[in-house]
Structure formats: structure tokens, C-alpha cells
Design a protein around this motif. Structure first.
Motif, PDB file in Angstrom:
ATOM      1  N   LEU A 169      64.546  -8.935-150.373  1.00  0.00           N
ATOM      2  CA  LEU A 169      65.278 -10.055-149.811  1.00  0.00           C
ATOM      3  C   LEU A 169      66.664 -10.075-150.424  1.00  0.00           C
TER       4      LEU A 169
ATOM      5  N   LEU B  23      58.838 -14.233-142.764  1.00  0.00           N
ATOM      6  CA  LEU B  23      60.139 -13.558-142.806  1.00  0.00           C
ATOM      7  C   LEU B  23      60.821 -13.672-141.460  1.00  0.00           C
TER       8      LEU B  23
ATOM      9  N   ASP C 119      68.222 -11.806-143.881  1.00  0.00           N
ATOM     10  CA  ASP C 119      66.783 -12.053-143.879  1.00  0.00           C
ATOM     11  C   ASP C 119      66.527 -13.354-144.610  1.00  0.00           C
ATOM     12  N   ARG C 120      65.540 -14.082-144.085  1.00  0.00           N
ATOM     13  CA  ARG C 120      65.213 -15.353-144.703  1.00  0.00           C
ATOM     14  C   ARG C 120      63.713 -15.402-144.951  1.00  0.00           C
ATOM     15  N   LEU C 121      63.349 -15.901-146.125  1.00  0.00           N
ATOM     16  CA  LEU C 121      61.934 -16.029-146.452  1.00  0.00           C
ATOM     17  C   LEU C 121      61.583 -17.504-146.584  1.00  0.00           C
TER      18      LEU C 121
END
Ligand code: DLL
Length: 435
Positions: free
Chosen positions: A340, A368, A375-377
Motif C-alpha cells: 500500500l 482494497l 490504492d486504498r485499504l
């Protein structure tokens, strides 16, 4: 905590468990040399690979010479789908298992009578190291079928002399009933499914701690020390770790001993472990973390030389079984690595952090997504049943902070209502990739 079984007296142990480290290493070298020769003669795919690498079985004069032989990956096994890796004619197989194949062709594993015997013996050894004894009633909630968990534990438990309840995974309310009525001593399950079962006890108004269970033998997926604490507390049992993989046999490659609970002893008379650098394949010294590589030392149907497990751990000296090295808890699989914004992280790291926040339940998912190029978690985690709105908000903030301070990356946290996330009936899938 429930009473801890007495450590097994020497006469209870297998002959291999009574060897000194020196004797064990001698046995390993003899078996390794035989195994390399057997594989070279009987598996054309291995013969080609050894020839390409310019090594012959007789080049292995000491254990460290194994590093000269090529590594085997999952793709090498898949390329021989279905029966190309067998060292015996198909008619000599008594059983087949296969991995799920969710990411390509499945990997097929074959067993002769002799292999099934070795496997049951190894699993019996595991159950005993976990504190199980002949005569115990064992509730087996690993899935039966092509997955090796159910049948692997089943025959090992029978071998030890236990009474087995082949519950398999699922039909959770019925499982609670069976546990109440049959009063098992031991339960075998994935840690995530055992949590599902504990929740079901509570849902039915039953106190899980009042159950007859003393020991849980849990594995098939990564779990943390924090998860162990949660399970031990809520169920009033000793929870120990079991490791294995179908390519090498199934469950029973390594087992944590209940008297020390300090990582898993690898049954090194049957499997030779190495730790390699996941990028270069170079062998690393004991104590350093890397990818576990395993070589079968006793196997007829499907010998495997230097198999890359993709599991990350390190090798440590033996304790409860002094001759056998231990491996630390598996921290993650190389496949589950999330990168990430340049920071590497595994689901177990999130598990560890969130279980330290009392308002959060051990049910979580990592989602995700992609926003533009980023990218985002998002960690979706359930609240404990009695948590109010303010507590949830504070818990979400606490987790965001803990991840930022502990792992060094920003994530989103969504605290959801109890029982909204999908429950595990076997191996849990933590990562939902929507990119
Ligand atoms: O999971 C065998 C097994 C069944 C082990 C029951 C323990 C209990 P596979 O389906 O081939 O076989 O998956 C093997 O699961 O490479 C690890 O990534 C993971 N795994 C297994 N045990 C553990 C554990 C069975 N104790 C893959 N901790 C392995 C962490 C584990 N990961």
C-alpha cells in the motif's frame, strides 16, 4: 485456564521423537540422499530440472548440499497437472487430494498406502504434542473432502486412539449441540471457524467456557498471538497451532507443543526445512525470517524437493522436543502481501492491532479499492455486541492511529454492526480486492 495435560513420558513418544539432534541429522542425511535418488529415477520432470541445473543426486554429501538443487514452485506442480509429478503408477495410489485451484489449475496430491500411514503417524504425533491422549473424544471441524484438513486430522486421531466426531465445517448450530451432548476433549478447526462456533454458543445463550473442551488444534490459516488469547479466554481451552500443506502431505508438518506454546516443532525426520530469501532464493541462517522451503524425506507417491511454500517464518532451536527445530508463527503468505503506497503489510498485522482494542470483535475484512491512481485499504471490522456509537467511533480512530504508528500507512476503518461480515466455515478470506 483448564488443566494442562502432563507432558508425555518418553515411552509415549515416537522413536523419532526420542532421537538426539545428532542422530536426527544423520537420519535426515540418509533419507535425503535416498529421496533425491528415488525422485531422479522416478519423476521425469525432476530429472529434467536436476539435469538442467547440472546436479546429480550423488552430489548431495551433506545436508547443506541440498542448496545446490533447484527450487520447486507451485507452477512446476501445476504444469504436470494432473498426474505428472507421481513417482508411482496411478494404480498404486490409495487416495487423491487437491488444492482448491481458485488461482489456476489445482495441484493434485497422491498418496500410497505407505504415505497414508506416514501421514496418520505424523498427525497422531501432533495431537499428542497438543495434549491429546488415547481415549479422548475429538470433534473434527476441518472440512472433509479434497481439502486435506478433515481426513488428515481424522485418521491421525484414530491412529492415536481417539474417538473421532467427523463434524466437518458448517451447520454450526448443530455442531454446538454435538459438543454439548458428546462432551469432546479436543476440537480441531481453523481459528476463524472456531470463532464462529464460539459466537454460536453465545447466541444460543450458552457459556462457551462451560463446555467440555480442553484443547483446540488450530491451523490452515494465519492467526496471531492476540487471536490465541481471545480464543483461550472465551472458550477456556489451550489453543495450539498446527501447520501443513497439501503439496507436502497435509496437516501435520509441524505442531506447537501445549506445554511450551512457543512456535511449531517441525517433524524433521519427515520434512527437511530451509528458509530462503523470497527474492533471491538464497538460503538464510536459522533465526532469520524468510520463505519456508520444504523437502519430503519419506514419501512414495509424490516426492517434493525444495518446495517453496510461500509462507514466511523463521527457524528456531527445539524446546519441548529438543531435537526438532521450531518455526515461528507464520506471519503471512507472500500471496497475501498488500503493498500500500510502498508499505508492505500482511492481514495478521492488522489482526494483531485491532484485537488490542476492546470494542472491536475479531471479525474483519480488508477491502482494497482504487481511487484515481491511489490504492486504498479499508478495514471493515465488527463491533462487540454491547458497544455504543461513541465507543465505536473512538475505536475506529484508535485503529487508524495504531496502523499509522505501527505499520506506517494510512487506512480507512469502518466499524460495522455485529454479525454483518461473512462468517468462516473453513479457511477465511481476509482480503477483498475490488481494484
Ligand atoms: O491448510 C493443511 C492444514 C489443514 C493445515 C488443517 C493445518 C490444519 P492447504 O490447503 O494446502 O493445506 O494450505 C496450505 O495454508 O501453505 C499456509 O499458507 C496455510 N497454513 C496452514 N497451516 C497454517 C498455520 C492445509 N498454522 C497453506 N498458520 C500453507 C498459518 C497456515 N498458515
Amino acid at each position: 485456564m483448564t488443566r494442562l495435560g502432563t507432558p508425555p513420558t518418553p515411552e509415549l513418544l515416537d522413536p523419532a521423537e526420542r532421537l538426539s539432534r545428532g542422530q536426527l541429522r544423520e537420519l535426515q542425511l540418509r533419507r535425503l540422499r535416498e529421496m533425491l535418488a528415488y525422485t531422479y529415477t522416478n519423476v521425469p520432470a525432476y530429472r529434467e530440472r536436476f539435469d538442467q541445473a547440472g546436479v546429480r543426486p550423488e552430489d548431495c554429501r551433506e545436508l547443506s548440499d541440498l542448496a545446490r538443487f533447484p527450487l520447486t514452485g507451485k507452477d512446476d506442480l501445476r504444469a504436470q497437472y494432473p498426474f505428472g509429478m507421481l513417482a508411482v503408477p496411478r494404480e498404486r495410489l490409495r487416495r487423491l487430494h487437491a488444492s482448491s485451484g481458485s488461482t489456476g489449475a489445482p495441484t493434485v496430491v497422491g498418496y500410497t498406502d505407505g504415505d497414508l500411514d506416514t501421514w496418520s503417524g505424523a498427525v497422531a504425533r501432533c495431537i499428542r504434542a497438543a495434549g491429546g491422549r488415547p481415549g479422548d473424544l475429538l470433534h473434527n471441524a476441518y472440512g472433509y473432502g479434497l481439502f486435506t484438513g478433515g481426513l488428515g486430522l481424522h485418521y491421525g486421531a484414530e491412529r492415536l486412539g481417539c474417538t473421532v466426531v467427523p463434524a466437518s465445517g458448517g451447520m454450526t448450530s448443530r455442531q454446538v449441540r454435538l459438543i454439548q451432548d458428546f462432551r469432546p476433549d479436543v476440537i480441531t478447526a481453523t481459528p476463524s471457524y472456531l470463532l464462529t462456533l464460539i459466537d454460536e454458543f453465545e447466541k444460543q445463550g450458552l457459556d462457551p467456557r462451560a463446555s467440555s473442551l480442553r484443547i483446540g488444534i488450530l491451523g490452515a490459516e494465519p492467526w496471531t498471538a492476540e487471536m490465541r488469547e481471545e480464543i483461550e479466554e472465551r472458550l477456556g481451552i489451550h489453543a495450539v497451532d498446527i501447520y501443513g500443506l497439501s503439496e507436502l502431505m497435509g496437516p501435520g508438518v509441524g505442531q506447537e507443543c501445549v506445554e511450551t506454546k512457543d512456535g511449531l516443532h517441525l517433524w524433521e525426520d519427515l520434512f527437511l526445512p530451509e528458509i530462503v530469501d523470497p527474492l533471491t532464493g538464497e538460503v538464510l541462517p536459522d533465526g532469520e525470517e524468510g520463505e519456508l522451503v520444504l523437502t519430503s524425506l519419506v514419501r512414495e507417491a509424490m516426492p517434493v524437493i525444495r518446495y517453496r511454500t510461500r509462507d514466511l517464518t523463521r527457524l528456531l532451536p527445539g524446546t519441548a522436543r529438543p531435537a526438532f527445530r521450531r518455526m515461528g508463527r507464520i506471519t503471512g503468505r507472500t500471496d497475501d502481501l498488500i503493498i500500500l503506497r510502498g508499505v508492505n503489510l500482511y492481514p495478521t498485522q492488522i489482526e494483531e492491532l485491532l484485537l488490542r482494542i476492546p470494542v472491536l470483535a475479531p471479525h474483519f475484512q480488508l477491502r482494497l479499492t482504487r481511487e484515481g491512481r491511489l490504492d486504498r485499504l479499508t478495514v471493515r471490522v465488527e463491533a462487540r455486541p454491547d458497544a455504543g456509537r461513541e465507543q465505536r467511533e473512538a475505536a475506529a480512530e484508535a485503529l487508524v492511529r495504531a496502523v499509522r504508528d505501527g505499520i506506517g500507512v494510512g487506512v480507512g476503518v469502518e466499524v460495522v454492526d455485529p454479525e454483518t461480515l461473512e462468517r468462516s466455515v473453513g479457511k477465511i478470506r481476509r482480503i477483498v480486492d475490488e481494484r
